[in-house]
Design a protein around this motif. Structure first.
Motif, PDB file in Angstrom:
ATOM      1  N   ARG A 124       1.005  -1.269   0.108  1.00 55.77           N
ATOM      2  CA  ARG A 124      -0.216   0.511  -0.015  1.00 55.77           C
ATOM      3  C   ARG A 124       1.151   1.454   0.141  1.00 55.77           C
ATOM      4  O   ARG A 124       0.433   2.174  -0.832  1.00 55.77           O
ATOM      5  N   TYR A 125       1.741   1.644   0.826  1.00 54.19           N
ATOM      6  CA  TYR A 125       2.619   2.204   1.187  1.00 54.19           C
ATOM      7  C   TYR A 125       3.542   3.089  -0.875  1.00 54.19           C
ATOM      8  O   TYR A 125       3.448   3.882  -1.008  1.00 54.19           O
ATOM      9  N   VAL A 126       3.831   1.810  -1.486  1.00 53.43           N
ATOM     10  CA  VAL A 126       4.173   1.802  -3.158  1.00 53.43           C
ATOM     11  C   VAL A 126       3.011   1.960  -3.806  1.00 53.43           C
ATOM     12  O   VAL A 126       3.661   3.119  -4.342  1.00 53.43           O
ATOM     13  N   ALA A 127       2.051   1.738  -3.636  1.00 55.45           N
ATOM     14  CA  ALA A 127       0.752   1.736  -4.193  1.00 55.45           C
ATOM     15  C   ALA A 127       0.586   3.436  -4.450  1.00 55.45           C
ATOM     16  O   ALA A 127      -0.194   3.987  -5.387  1.00 55.45           O
ATOM     17  N   ILE A 128       0.275   4.163  -2.774  1.00 55.46           N
ATOM     18  CA  ILE A 128       0.421   4.764  -2.559  1.00 55.46           C
ATOM     19  C   ILE A 128       1.453   6.628  -2.785  1.00 55.46           C
ATOM     20  O   ILE A 128       0.994   7.509  -3.362  1.00 55.46           O
ATOM     21  N   CYS A 129       2.437   5.390  -2.089  1.00 56.54           N
ATOM     22  CA  CYS A 129       3.454   7.605  -2.373  1.00 56.54           C
ATOM     23  C   CYS A 129       4.686   7.190  -3.496  1.00 56.54           C
ATOM     24  O   CYS A 129       4.884   7.970  -3.755  1.00 56.54           O
ATOM     25  N   ASN A 130       4.739   5.826  -4.561  1.00 57.88           N
ATOM     26  CA  ASN A 130       5.195   5.658  -5.834  1.00 57.88           C
ATOM     27  C   ASN A 130       5.269   5.035  -6.554  1.00 57.88           C
ATOM     28  O   ASN A 130       5.100   3.568  -7.134  1.00 57.88           O
ATOM     29  N   PRO A 131       3.410   5.699  -7.209  1.00 57.57           N
ATOM     30  CA  PRO A 131       2.442   4.731  -8.174  1.00 57.57           C
ATOM     31  C   PRO A 131       3.641   4.451  -9.227  1.00 57.57           C
ATOM     32  O   PRO A 131       3.551   3.155  -9.803  1.00 57.57           O
ATOM     33  N   LEU A 132       3.964   4.768  -9.264  1.00 56.16           N
ATOM     34  CA  LEU A 132       4.590   5.115 -10.734  1.00 56.16           C
ATOM     35  C   LEU A 132       6.222   3.390 -10.768  1.00 56.16           C
ATOM     36  O   LEU A 132       6.048   3.467 -11.585  1.00 56.16           O
ATOM     37  N   TYR A 134       5.460   1.042  -9.283  1.00 55.97           N
ATOM     38  CA  TYR A 134       4.623   0.163  -7.939  1.00 55.97           C
ATOM     39  C   TYR A 134       4.685  -1.270  -8.651  1.00 55.97           C
ATOM     40  O   TYR A 134       4.952  -2.519  -8.629  1.00 55.97           O
ATOM     41  N   ALA A 135       5.034  -1.175 -10.508  1.00 55.59           N
ATOM     42  CA  ALA A 135       4.329  -2.228 -11.130  1.00 55.59           C
ATOM     43  C   ALA A 135       5.283  -2.902 -11.033  1.00 55.59           C
ATOM     44  O   ALA A 135       6.380  -4.546 -11.585  1.00 55.59           O
ATOM     45  N   THR A 136       7.360  -2.258 -11.704  1.00 56.83           N
ATOM     46  CA  THR A 136       7.888  -2.751 -11.135  1.00 56.83           C
ATOM     47  C   THR A 136       8.868  -2.889 -10.012  1.00 56.83           C
ATOM     48  O   THR A 136       9.620  -4.431  -9.573  1.00 56.83           O
ATOM     49  N   VAL A 137       8.337  -3.182  -8.910  1.00 51.25           N
ATOM     50  CA  VAL A 137       8.794  -3.134  -6.700  1.00 51.25           C
ATOM     51  C   VAL A 137       7.852  -4.049  -7.634  1.00 51.25           C
ATOM     52  O   VAL A 137       8.624  -5.734  -6.427  1.00 51.25           O
ATOM     53  N   PHE A 138       6.068  -4.763  -7.641  1.00 55.07           N
ATOM     54  CA  PHE A 138       5.933  -6.199  -7.244  1.00 55.07           C
ATOM     55  C   PHE A 138       5.582  -6.675  -8.249  1.00 55.07           C
ATOM     56  O   PHE A 138       4.755  -6.133  -9.452  1.00 55.07           O
TER      57      PHE A 138
END
Length: 324
Positions: A124-132, A134-138
């Motif tokens: 949720r942190y990455v999705a909200i704070c670093n949405p760009l 998100y696809a590369t992290v998770f």
């Protein structure tokens, strides 16, 4: 006696008393226990079925939710059936090795669930704070590694407790005033020094679920800070709504667990049956409510579950028409 074999002082079995002091209420207590367990099985299996069969739900958040459902099923199924057996006086006896096995899977699944909740908070942190990013992290490989890491972490933490309990001498003590086997509940029956068990349990609690709670708190603090910086009120409401379900699950999961843990070690004035009841709450309530909370809060899951239930009910009614 000279040089008595250590294993001879381990009881062949333990006798579980259930809610000591509330034996007259065992039958009545079994009713909510049974209803909550059935609800847990149905809701988690439905949630797993929906996530596995719907390709649109093969996203990080839903895959973590599937892991949570599996951990919930293991946690509740490790303890509740035996508790019901005790309440109904079907079988209060459990062998020493079966008791260790139950203890292992109960605490193992608890640590797995705690790890998954931490991963969901970071998600949720990455999705909200670093949405760009998100696809590369998770990515799917990363999620698979997180699942393996959760299992490996739980196994490494809990496996030593089996040997810590096996090394103890029990001197024939076999009466356990509990509904299931847990680490310190078994250790306190020993007639030898259990300081190693106490400190190991304390250290692992602080370093596993304790650390997880701190990191989850940091994640949600950063999320809230980012949310309230958003200019759009609608975006704020949507972000808070997304995180509120996670916050509810976290509170339901950790509050009774930590209360039970600290009561066992420091709450000497707390009635024993209150402690046993709290110890049962954290293996009953979170596994039952987790899938319900997420299904209610998540529109996509709610729609898919409704579709499955509607199609099942429709096919059932058509079959009943042709068979009558």
């Amino acid at each position: 006696m000279v040089a008595t074999n250590q294993t001879s002082l381990q009881p062949a079995s333990f006798l579980l008393l259930g809610m000591a002091g509330l034996e007259d209420l065992h039958t009545w207590l079994s009713i909510p226990f049974c209803l909550m367990y059935v609800t847990t099985l149905l809701s988690n299996f439905v949630l797993l079925f929906v996530i596995v069969t719907e390709r649109s739900l093969h996203e990080p958040m839903y895959l973590f939710l599937a892991m949570l459902a599996v951990a919930d099923l293991i946690l509740s199924s490790s303890t509740v059936p035996k508790a019901l057996s005790v309440f109904w006086s079907l079988s209060k006896e459990i062998s020493f090795h079966a008791c260790l096995t139950q203890m292992f899977f109960t605490h193992f699944s608890f640590i797995v669930e705690s790890t998954v909740l931490l991963a969901m908070a970071f998600d949720r942190y990455v999705a909200i704070c670093n949405p760009l990013r998100y696809a590369t992290v998770f990515t799917h490989p990363v999620i698979a590694k997180i699942g393996v890491a959760a299992i490996a972490r739980s196994f490494c933490v809990m496996f030593p407790t089996i040997f810590l309990l096996q090394r103890l001498l029990y001197c024939g003590h076999s009466i356990m005033p509990h509904t299931y086997c847990e680490h310190m509940g078994i250790a306190r029956l020993a007639c030898t020094d259990i300081s190693v068990n106490i400190w190991y349990g304390f250290a692992t609690t602080l370093l596993c679920p304790g650390l997880d709670v701190v990191l989850i708190g940091v994640s949600y603090s950063l999320i809230l800070r980012a949310v309230f910086r958003l200019s759009s009120k609608d975006a704020q409401v949507k972000a808070v709504g997304t995180c509120s379900s996670h916050a509810c699950v976290i509170l339901m999961f950790y509050t009774p667990a930590f209360f039970s843990f600290f009561t066992l070690r420091f709450g000497h004035n707390v009635p024993h049956h209150v402690h046993i009841l709290l110890a049962n709450l954290y293996v009953l309530i979170p596994p039952m409510l987790n899938p319900i909370v997420y299904s209610v809060k998540n529109k996509l899951i709610r729609e898919k579950v409704s579709q499955i239930l509607f199609s099942t009910g429709k096919s059932f009614s058509i079959t009943s028409i042709f068979t009558n």
